[in-house]
Write an enzyme that holds these catalytic residues in place. Structure first.
Site: not given
Ligand SMILES: O=C([O-])C(=O)C[C@H](O)[C@@H](O)C(=O)[O-]
Ligand SMILES: [Mg+2]
Length: 429
Positions: A198, A325
């Site tokens: 991430k 996702h």
């Molecule tokens: O793949 C993504 O964009 C995510 O998983 C969004 C999520 O909200 C993730 O960014 C998080 O939980 O911080």
């Molecule tokens: Mg994403």
């Protein structure tokens, strides 16, 4: 067999979440989820799970009332019922969805995020009533285990001092060495062989360095980087140029279909998204413009497992890849994801899952990752069992909360550590 719905129970809960960083801020120490149960005249109960913020709860309640007396097998009817549920205009006008992670908020997206939990609960109940696993109700599994990737996050060792939170022993990860160490632990514990980082947290050069360190530590393992749309087109292209050769795909480097199309036109690195293709209406423009090469579906917001299969078919028709996702979720949703993923022939990438970060669950037995895979349950329904004591404890936490944690807000959580924090304008870099 009498599959008439006689009772529907909605249980909002707060689930422990570690201090995972993203471009919006940091995860709260506890995040809201909603557990849905439908019970039939035969006493069979099915379970589902979705987002638990108030905007979902206020739709789930009238929806639940309309379910009484209907057949648990009437899955198409769920969408018609959803259309009857009014969405408060203040919930959609000018709002972004899930902190901007799903584009603009629409009434339809809100409704589908609620329908999905009921659809999963109905499929679970129907499967139990018929003695069939959910994957059979979806047409049958084409694989016996579903592969997941390690979901790596920059993170702090703990939530800010003085904030009530559960502790864990993962430690901080705020640089390449920390990310490699986290990946090593994921691989040792769960056997994951794909890694997703991430991003959008630190300047791109630092995240490039982290991906390079991962490539060096785990040669040949598929790697992804997802800054949640935090970069400009030029920055996206620079990152693609520097590390494209070691990436399986780049996920949502820039925000929205036009920007993604521009990036895609100027690089060979495949682009994945869970942000610009988030419902059926958004497919046409994105596919026509060749803006994305992999769609990351999410049954919670696509409206359930059957819609996820429809999405997979559309992707197959257009030669676009499909994977999954994930946001913070518990075992009910992991089971649901695993059932539907097992039925999609064109699933060629390991799915995302936050589940390893969740130390708490509402199941009697946690689902396990072996060699990075979850075995597809063959027991009737989802093949999981609700633990009422655990559910009660997490619901009690929700009841005791003064409201501060009932809406997930990563920017607000970040402001506890950094009072000047505001959600960064996009593109951030
Ligand atoms: O793949 C993504 O964009 C995510 O998983 C969004 C999520 O909200 C993730 O960014 C998080 O939980 O911080
Ligand atoms: Mg994403």
């Amino acid at each position: 067999m009498n599959p008439r719905i006689t009772d529907v129970r909605l249980t909002p809960i707060l689930v422990a979440d570690p201090p995972l960083l993203n471009t919006q801020g940091v995860h709260q120490p506890y995040t809201p989820r909603l557990i849905v149960e439908v019970e039939t005249a035969d006493g069979v109960t099915g379970v589902g799970e979705t987002y638990g913020d108030s905007k979902y709860l206020e739709l789930a309640r009238p929806f639940a009332e309309k379910l009484h007396g209907r057949q648990v097998s009437d899955l198409n009817g769920l969408f018609a019922i959803a259309d009857e549920v009014a969405v408060d205009s203040s919930r959609i006008s000018g709002q972004v969805d899930v902190g901007g992670l799903r584009g603009v908020q629409t009434a339809d997206k809100l409704r589908l995020s609620v329908v999905s939990a009921f659809e999963v609960a109905c499929l679970d109940a129907l499967g139990k009533a018929l003695g069939l696993p959910v994957h059979t109700l979806l047409g049958g599994k084409v694989r016996d285990a579903v592969e997941y990737s390690a979901y790596l996050f920059y993170r702090w060792a703990g939530h800010p001092e003085g904030v009530p939170a559960e502790q864990d022993d993962w430690g901080a990860a705020v640089d390449p060495a920390g990310i490699v160490e986290q990946a090593r632990r994921f691989k040792e514990r769960y056997g994951f062989t794909s890694f997703k980082l991430k991003g959008g947290v630190f300047p791109p050069d630092e995240e490039i360095a982290a991906v390079r360190a991962l490539a060096e530590a785990f040669p040949g393992h598929p790697l992804r980087l997802d800054p949640n749309g935090a970069w400009s087109v030029e920055t996206s292209l620079k990152v693609a140029d520097e590390i494209g050769g070691i990436l399986e795909y780049l996920e949502d480097p820039a925000l929205g279909t036009p920007a993604m199309a521009e990036v895609a036109a100027r690089t060979d690195v495949p682009l994945a998204t869970n942000m610009c293709v988030t419902n059926f209406a958004e497919i046409k423009e994105a596919f026509t413009r060749d803006a994305v090469q992999v769609v990351l579906s999410d049954h919670h917001y696509w409206g359930g497992l059957r819609n996820t299969r429809q999405l997979a078919e559309i992707c197959r028709t257009f030669g676009v890849g499909i994977s999954m996702h994930s946001n913070t979720h518990l075992g009910i949703s992991l089971a649901a994801m695993t059932h539907v993923a097992s039925t999609v022939p064109n699933l060629h990438h390991a799915c995302d899952s936050h589940y390893p970060w969740q130390s708490e669950d509402v199941l009697t037995e946690r689902l396990a990752f072996d060699d990075g895979k979850v075995t597809v349950p063959d027991a009737p329904g989802l093949g999981v069992e609700l633990d009422r004591d655990k559910l009660r404890v997490l619901h009690r936490r929700w009841l005791d909360d003064d409201g501060a944690l009932r809406e997930r807000d990563d920017a607000a959580a970040m402001r506890i550590a950094d009072p000047d924090w505001v959600t960064p304008a996009v593109p951030r870099w």
